[in-house]
Design an enzyme around this catalytic site. Structure first.
Site, mmCIF file in Angstrom:
data_model
loop_
_atom_site.group_PDB
_atom_site.id
_atom_site.type_symbol
_atom_site.label_atom_id
_atom_site.label_comp_id
_atom_site.label_asym_id
_atom_site.label_seq_id
_atom_site.Cartn_x
_atom_site.Cartn_y
_atom_site.Cartn_z
ATOM 1 N N LYS A 25 1.184 -1.235 -7.560
ATOM 2 C CA LYS A 25 2.493 -1.412 -6.924
ATOM 3 C C LYS A 25 3.397 -2.200 -7.880
ATOM 4 C CE LYS A 25 0.565 -0.121 -2.555
ATOM 5 N NZ LYS A 25 -0.082 -0.445 -1.292
ATOM 6 N N THR A 40 -3.560 -5.206 -6.038
ATOM 7 C CA THR A 40 -3.479 -3.881 -6.653
ATOM 8 C C THR A 40 -2.746 -3.967 -7.987
ATOM 9 O OG1 THR A 40 -2.792 -1.582 -6.335
ATOM 10 C CG2 THR A 40 -1.277 -3.238 -5.534
ATOM 11 N N SER A 95 3.093 -4.473 4.936
ATOM 12 C CA SER A 95 3.982 -3.569 4.209
ATOM 13 C C SER A 95 4.961 -2.798 5.072
ATOM 14 C CB SER A 95 3.159 -2.591 3.385
ATOM 15 O OG SER A 95 2.504 -1.679 4.227
HETATM 16 C C1 LIG Z 1 -1.391 0.179 -0.745
HETATM 17 C C2 LIG Z 1 -2.257 -0.838 -0.071
HETATM 18 C C3 LIG Z 1 -3.599 -1.018 -0.434
HETATM 19 C C4 LIG Z 1 -4.277 -0.087 -1.384
HETATM 20 O O1 LIG Z 1 -3.910 -0.306 -2.689
HETATM 21 P P1 LIG Z 1 -3.932 0.936 -3.715
HETATM 22 O O2 LIG Z 1 -4.040 0.301 -5.037
HETATM 23 O O3 LIG Z 1 -2.674 1.700 -3.483
HETATM 24 O O4 LIG Z 1 -5.153 1.751 -3.363
HETATM 25 C C5 LIG Z 1 -4.304 -2.070 0.118
HETATM 26 N N1 LIG Z 1 -3.745 -2.899 1.011
HETATM 27 C C6 LIG Z 1 -2.465 -2.745 1.408
HETATM 28 C C7 LIG Z 1 -1.896 -3.694 2.391
HETATM 29 C C8 LIG Z 1 -1.695 -1.703 0.907
HETATM 30 O O5 LIG Z 1 -0.443 -1.517 1.331
#
Ligand SMILES: *Cc1c(COP(=O)(O)O)cnc(C)c1O
Length: 406
Positions: A247, A244, A188
């Site tokens: 996002k 997730t 990310s």
């Molecule tokens: C944001 C993120 C998570 C966590 O996901 P959430 O649903 O926000 O808790 C897991 N892995 C990566 C690579 C992320 O960027």
């Protein structure tokens, strides 16, 4: 004992390093995103958000909003219990079926967030599989790192996306020992994409499981939004796909998908799944609507690609350095924590543009950046205003430019 003094001393240290975090207090307005109200020191001001992980604007998509309203009116607010004790509702089961279908796996399991899904799954696998070793990409997310740490199993770090290093480490391990290769599809902060096929080939050769975090891929890549592994036709080669709902899907929650046995194993042993209240049914219903919508709609993905390409081209014309990568994440490189914070502050106060500065320890020192995420809801005017603001700031801060590609 003056406990507050102990707390304040460490907070002061953080401030001195320039790493103290200040949150922007936003109020999102449905239908206006990426514009939101910012409750700042100088009062309330409209800002254009350029750093949201609501990558496709699904957080205001009428299909999702309506599904949540419908479920809220039908079921009320909370789930009323843990999954085991009265908290498994019809909406949860429907969502898990939708997720299993998205990734073409036998089963799926919901968690309260992506963080919890990584933490709970890796800690359960690492601690319950006898003599397990987890091979973790050096740039893996904190939630994976913490899960591996909690499992107390052996951990091997391999250099980011480096297949030679991964193979060297796999080779040194007993063939019959349980092994998990843990990695992400899209990283990310840099926007790198993992060589998923090569990792699967090594996993086959050395008898390892593959654990793929598709958090920044789901909804965005693949013909049905199944992620980078779907785009590359590799979903069936991954043992466990994690994602997730918070996002690109625009709601909240996390999940894993895999074989029936694997999912049943984690359902049965993961503390982070068992001992916490299930997500509200309305969250499950909204998430399902969002996934289903993005399975069938390419408009958002195509428009996002075009916006990302346009932003990159405009940055090149101005000579503003950005990290080249094959994803939707555009890291604008500042390379100095103070200037990075300063530019971000000025963008907000003088131009009504919100981009959170990304400093150490999220990224290595000297690579401080503004991480921008163009989305289908950013207009041409939004891009023009961002470019004008960056152009001003690059001059005012006397920051280096790349040779103009234009
Ligand atoms: C944001 C993120 C998570 C966590 O996901 P959430 O649903 O926000 O808790 C897991 N892995 C990566 C690579 C992320 O960027």
């Amino acid at each position: 004992m003056k406990y507050d003094a102990l707390f304040d001393a460490q907070l002061d240290e953080l401030r001195a390093e320039g790493n103290y975090r200040v949150f922007a207090e936003l109020e999102r307005e449905r239908g206006s995103f990426p514009v939101a109200r910012n409750y700042g020191e100088k009062g309330v001001q409209d800002v254009t958000v350029w750093c949201s992980n609501d990558y496709l604007g699904m957080g205001q998509n009428p299909v999702v909003v309506d599904a949540m309203h419908e479920a809220l009116d039908r079921c009320g607010t909370g789930a009323g219990g843990t999954r085991n004790i009265s908290g498994t509702t019809h909406d949860h089961i429907l969502l898990e079926a939708e997720l299993a279908d998205l990734h073409q796996k036998e089963a799926a399991l919901l968690f309260t967030s992506g963080y919890v899904s990584n933490w709970a799954s890796l800690s359960t696998l690492g601690s319950r599989l006898k003599d397990c070793v987890i091979l973790s990409d050096a740039k893996n997310h904190a939630s994976m790192i913490e899960g591996i740490r909690h499992s107390r199993c052996e951990k091997r770090l391999w250099q980011h996306n480096d297949m030679e290093d991964l193979e060297r480490q796999l080779k040194s391990l007993d063939y019959d020992r349980p092994k998990i290769i843990a990695f992400e599809s899209v990283y990310s902060m840099d926007g790198h994409i993992a060589p998923i096929k090569e990792i699967c080939d090594l996993a086959d050769k050395y008898n390892a499981m593959t654990y793929l975090d598709e958090v920044h891929g789901v909804g965005l890549y693949g013909p049905r939004g199944g992620g980078v592994a779907e785009r590359e036709g590799l979903m069936d080669r991954i043992t466990l796909i994690e994602g997730t709902l918070g996002k690109a899907f625009g709601v909240v929650g996390g999940y894993i998908t895999g074989s029936r046995s694997l999912i049943d194993f984690i359902r049965s042993f993961a503390s982070g799944f068992i001992f916490t209240t299930a997500l509200p049914p309305a969250i499950a219903a909204g998430s399902r609507a969002s996934i289903e919508y993005l399975k069938n709609s390419e408009i958002e993905r195509l428009r996002q690609k075009e916006r990302v390409a346009t932003v990159r081209k405009r940055l090149d014309q101005l000579g503003i350095p950005h990290m080249d990568n094959p994803s939707h994440i555009v890291p604008i490189m500042v390379g100095n924590p103070v200037k990075c914070k300063q530019i971000s502050d000025r963008l907000l106060s003088d131009y009504g543009i919100y981009v959170q500065p990304i400093n150490y320890p999220t990224v290595p020192k000297g690579t401080e950046r503004l991480r921008i995420t163009p989305s289908p809801v950013h207009s041409d005017e939004d891009i023009d205003r961002l470019m004008d603001a960056l152009e001003d700031q690059w001059s005012q801060c006397a920051l280096a430019r790349t040779v103009s590609a234009a």
